[in-house]
Scaffold this motif. Sequence first.
Motif, PDB file in Angstrom:
ATOM      1  N   LEU A 279       0.815  -1.208   0.000  1.00 36.43           N
ATOM      2  CA  LEU A 279       0.000   0.000   0.000  1.00 36.43           C
ATOM      3  C   LEU A 279       0.856   1.268   0.000  1.00 36.43           C
ATOM      4  CD1 LEU A 279      -2.755  -0.966   2.619  1.00 36.43           C
ATOM      5  CD2 LEU A 279      -2.975  -0.931   0.130  1.00 36.43           C
ATOM      6  N   VAL A 280       2.022   1.189   0.619  1.00 39.61           N
ATOM      7  CA  VAL A 280       2.838   2.394   0.821  1.00 39.61           C
ATOM      8  C   VAL A 280       3.906   2.559  -0.257  1.00 39.61           C
ATOM      9  CG1 VAL A 280       4.441   3.530   2.403  1.00 39.61           C
ATOM     10  CG2 VAL A 280       2.418   2.365   3.307  1.00 39.61           C
ATOM     11  N   ILE A 281       4.508   1.434  -0.699  1.00 45.31           N
ATOM     12  CA  ILE A 281       5.618   1.511  -1.649  1.00 45.31           C
ATOM     13  C   ILE A 281       5.089   1.415  -3.073  1.00 45.31           C
ATOM     14  CG2 ILE A 281       7.792   0.479  -2.373  1.00 45.31           C
ATOM     15  CD1 ILE A 281       7.993  -0.740   0.431  1.00 45.31           C
ATOM     16  N   PRO A 282       5.297   2.416  -3.907  1.00 41.48           N
ATOM     17  CA  PRO A 282       4.818   2.357  -5.297  1.00 41.48           C
ATOM     18  C   PRO A 282       5.467   1.212  -6.062  1.00 41.48           C
ATOM     19  CG  PRO A 282       5.420   4.602  -4.686  1.00 41.48           C
ATOM     20  CD  PRO A 282       5.923   3.711  -3.589  1.00 41.48           C
ATOM     21  N   LEU A 283       4.658   0.274  -6.523  1.00 36.25           N
ATOM     22  CA  LEU A 283       5.137  -0.882  -7.273  1.00 36.25           C
ATOM     23  C   LEU A 283       4.420  -0.959  -8.615  1.00 36.25           C
ATOM     24  CD1 LEU A 283       5.080  -3.491  -4.367  1.00 36.25           C
ATOM     25  CD2 LEU A 283       7.095  -2.335  -5.282  1.00 36.25           C
ATOM     26  N   VAL A 284       5.078  -1.595  -9.584  1.00 40.85           N
ATOM     27  CA  VAL A 284       4.453  -1.756 -10.897  1.00 40.85           C
ATOM     28  C   VAL A 284       3.209  -2.613 -10.769  1.00 40.85           C
ATOM     29  CG1 VAL A 284       4.766  -2.666 -13.217  1.00 40.85           C
ATOM     30  CG2 VAL A 284       6.649  -1.465 -12.088  1.00 40.85           C
ATOM     31  N   GLU A 285       3.312  -3.688  -9.985  1.00 41.68           N
ATOM     32  CA  GLU A 285       2.190  -4.588  -9.773  1.00 41.68           C
ATOM     33  C   GLU A 285       1.370  -4.083  -8.604  1.00 41.68           C
ATOM     34  OE1 GLU A 285       1.395  -9.346  -9.067  1.00 41.68           O
ATOM     35  OE2 GLU A 285       3.082  -8.358  -8.095  1.00 41.68           O
ATOM     36  N   GLY A 286       0.111  -3.757  -8.847  1.00 43.61           N
ATOM     37  CA  GLY A 286      -0.746  -3.275  -7.780  1.00 43.61           C
ATOM     38  C   GLY A 286      -1.264  -4.411  -6.924  1.00 43.61           C
ATOM     39  N   LEU A 287      -2.256  -4.101  -6.122  1.00 45.74           N
ATOM     40  CA  LEU A 287      -2.847  -5.073  -5.200  1.00 45.74           C
ATOM     41  C   LEU A 287      -3.715  -6.057  -5.975  1.00 45.74           C
ATOM     42  CD1 LEU A 287      -2.884  -5.614  -2.154  1.00 45.74           C
ATOM     43  CD2 LEU A 287      -4.961  -4.238  -2.024  1.00 45.74           C
ATOM     44  N   HIS A 288      -3.439  -7.366  -5.817  1.00 45.97           N
ATOM     45  CA  HIS A 288      -4.165  -8.419  -6.513  1.00 45.97           C
ATOM     46  C   HIS A 288      -4.808  -9.365  -5.504  1.00 45.97           C
ATOM     47  CE1 HIS A 288      -1.694  -8.081 -10.508  1.00 45.97           C
ATOM     48  NE2 HIS A 288      -2.303  -6.960 -10.169  1.00 45.97           N
ATOM     49  N   GLU A 289      -5.626 -10.270  -6.026  1.00 47.90           N
ATOM     50  CA  GLU A 289      -6.311 -11.219  -5.152  1.00 47.90           C
ATOM     51  C   GLU A 289      -5.334 -12.105  -4.382  1.00 47.90           C
ATOM     52  OE1 GLU A 289      -9.035 -13.379  -7.584  1.00 47.90           O
ATOM     53  OE2 GLU A 289     -10.150 -11.587  -8.186  1.00 47.90           O
ATOM     54  N   HIS A 290      -4.241 -12.515  -5.038  1.00 45.34           N
ATOM     55  CA  HIS A 290      -3.328 -13.432  -4.346  1.00 45.34           C
ATOM     56  C   HIS A 290      -2.580 -12.753  -3.207  1.00 45.34           C
ATOM     57  CE1 HIS A 290      -0.580 -11.770  -7.512  1.00 45.34           C
ATOM     58  NE2 HIS A 290       0.310 -11.845  -6.546  1.00 45.34           N
ATOM     59  N   HIS A 291      -2.574 -11.438  -3.175  1.00 47.62           N
ATOM     60  CA  HIS A 291      -1.938 -10.744  -2.056  1.00 47.62           C
ATOM     61  C   HIS A 291      -2.766 -10.835  -0.782  1.00 47.62           C
ATOM     62  CE1 HIS A 291      -0.075  -8.279  -5.504  1.00 47.62           C
ATOM     63  NE2 HIS A 291       0.816  -9.154  -5.079  1.00 47.62           N
ATOM     64  N   PHE A 292      -3.995 -11.289  -0.878  1.00 46.59           N
ATOM     65  CA  PHE A 292      -4.848 -11.458   0.297  1.00 46.59           C
ATOM     66  C   PHE A 292      -4.661 -12.825   0.945  1.00 46.59           C
ATOM     67  CE2 PHE A 292      -6.916  -7.551  -0.307  1.00 46.59           C
ATOM     68  CZ  PHE A 292      -7.758  -7.323   0.770  1.00 46.59           C
ATOM     69  N   TYR A 293      -3.787 -13.645   0.394  1.00 39.39           N
ATOM     70  CA  TYR A 293      -3.589 -14.990   0.948  1.00 39.39           C
ATOM     71  C   TYR A 293      -3.121 -14.918   2.402  1.00 39.39           C
ATOM     72  CZ  TYR A 293      -2.066 -19.838   1.330  1.00 39.39           C
ATOM     73  OH  TYR A 293      -1.912 -21.143   1.728  1.00 39.39           O
ATOM     74  N   GLY A 294      -2.053 -14.182   2.658  1.00 41.05           N
ATOM     75  CA  GLY A 294      -1.545 -14.045   4.021  1.00 41.05           C
ATOM     76  C   GLY A 294      -2.470 -13.274   4.942  1.00 41.05           C
ATOM     77  N   PRO A 295      -2.976 -12.108   4.522  1.00 43.35           N
ATOM     78  CA  PRO A 295      -3.881 -11.341   5.391  1.00 43.35           C
ATOM     79  C   PRO A 295      -5.116 -12.118   5.835  1.00 43.35           C
ATOM     80  CG  PRO A 295      -3.086  -9.955   3.620  1.00 43.35           C
ATOM     81  CD  PRO A 295      -2.573 -11.333   3.330  1.00 43.35           C
ATOM     82  N   ARG A 296      -5.550 -13.106   5.045  1.00 36.68           N
ATOM     83  CA  ARG A 296      -6.743 -13.852   5.425  1.00 36.68           C
ATOM     84  C   ARG A 296      -6.529 -14.688   6.684  1.00 36.68           C
ATOM     85  NH1 ARG A 296      -9.389 -17.445   3.280  1.00 36.68           N
ATOM     86  NH2 ARG A 296     -11.299 -16.766   4.275  1.00 36.68           N
ATOM     87  N   VAL A 297      -5.286 -14.905   7.077  1.00 35.41           N
ATOM     88  CA  VAL A 297      -5.013 -15.558   8.360  1.00 35.41           C
ATOM     89  C   VAL A 297      -5.614 -14.734   9.492  1.00 35.41           C
ATOM     90  CG1 VAL A 297      -3.185 -16.158   9.995  1.00 35.41           C
ATOM     91  CG2 VAL A 297      -2.930 -16.747   7.582  1.00 35.41           C
ATOM     92  N   GLY A 298      -5.329 -13.432   9.486  1.00 38.25           N
ATOM     93  CA  GLY A 298      -5.877 -12.556  10.522  1.00 38.25           C
ATOM     94  C   GLY A 298      -7.374 -12.405  10.424  1.00 38.25           C
ATOM     95  N   ILE A 299      -7.903 -12.371   9.190  1.00 40.46           N
ATOM     96  CA  ILE A 299      -9.348 -12.238   9.003  1.00 40.46           C
ATOM     97  C   ILE A 299     -10.073 -13.446   9.581  1.00 40.46           C
ATOM     98  CG2 ILE A 299     -11.183 -12.136   7.287  1.00 40.46           C
ATOM     99  CD1 ILE A 299      -9.311 -10.530   5.502  1.00 40.46           C
ATOM    100  N   CYS A 300      -9.559 -14.646   9.300  1.00 37.19           N
ATOM    101  CA  CYS A 300     -10.210 -15.872   9.785  1.00 37.19           C
ATOM    102  C   CYS A 300     -10.171 -15.947  11.309  1.00 37.19           C
ATOM    103  CB  CYS A 300      -9.536 -17.099   9.176  1.00 37.19           C
ATOM    104  SG  CYS A 300      -9.816 -17.302   7.405  1.00 37.19           S
ATOM    105  N   ILE A 301      -9.029 -15.620  11.900  1.00 37.24           N
ATOM    106  CA  ILE A 301      -8.909 -15.673  13.362  1.00 37.24           C
ATOM    107  C   ILE A 301      -9.829 -14.656  14.022  1.00 37.24           C
ATOM    108  CG2 ILE A 301      -7.335 -15.211  15.279  1.00 37.24           C
ATOM    109  CD1 ILE A 301      -5.112 -16.443  13.601  1.00 37.24           C
ATOM    110  N   ALA A 302      -9.865 -13.439  13.467  1.00 35.50           N
ATOM    111  CA  ALA A 302     -10.732 -12.406  14.045  1.00 35.50           C
ATOM    112  C   ALA A 302     -12.198 -12.771  13.898  1.00 35.50           C
ATOM    113  CB  ALA A 302     -10.453 -11.062  13.369  1.00 35.50           C
TER     114      ALA A 302
END
Length: 298
Positions: A254-277
């Motif tokens: 979100l903070v570092i400008p990258l050529v590749e923006g935010l994609h669905e596969h980037h939610f793989y790790g964050p979903r750990v916190g979503i599931c636990i919460a």
Amino acid sequence: FNDVERFMAIPTWGGMVAHWNRSMTTWTFGLSGVLSPMEPWGYHAVSIVIHAINTTLLFWLASLVWFEVWWPFVCAALFAVHPIQTEAVAYISARADLVMTSGVLLALIAAERERWRCMLLACVFAVLGKESGIVALPLALLWALGRWKPIPLWVLSLAAVGIVGAGIGLFTFYHLSGFSLSYTAQETAKLWHLLGKVIVPVGLSIDHDYGHWPTAWPMVTLIGTIALGCYALLSTRRWSFGVLFVLIALAPRLVIPLVEGLHEHHFYGPRVGICIALIGTFAKGRHVEDSRTPALPA
């Protein structure tokens, strides 16, 4: 990272040292190449195995929190079969997200068990899976603080030095550009778009060229996200862990400008916190008792 030689190289420890960046991911590619040198099935098989390992690690982590086997099972099942996980598991080039998440989960388990040296080693594993694995350390500390674990001062000091050093190293090695408010606002709008896909997984697509939202909408989402993050930081409710976990896990993208923006596969790790919460919200009062853990609010 998508060249044939890197994907099909026979895994060796010497190769991991020579190509330290994403070396753990490269090693798994080599293993896939050994299984099926000229066919894709070996690559898909290894990705599915890693996904199964991550699901098992999440079940283990949840079992350290809730007594009943039902809640850890539901938590792991939501992580395993949610449609938004398809891209990360099915895309061979998204293997790095799977490997990085393995390191993050191992770090969380080590933090829960107060094995601080193991936690730091797991964080290194996450970084060797993918550069954004730098978030493993703050995520592990977030878990430890949320679970009221007595974190030694040497761990906090080493964590501060490690995060700053790794950040400077990554910026220098990849020649990353500086902060861009416009980029962060646009990616924050994508964040909420994809969060909607997590809640209602309809319209998932390999096409991530969302274009640019109207100027006002990204800024509104950015301001709202900052406000929500500040509220979650001060809150003791269970859902606040999920909010902070997602924001920390996606912070580099979100903070570092990258050529590749935010994609669905980037939610793989964050979903750990979503599931636990999410499970924590429903499993009220059924967590593992700990003399250092005060009663959580309803």
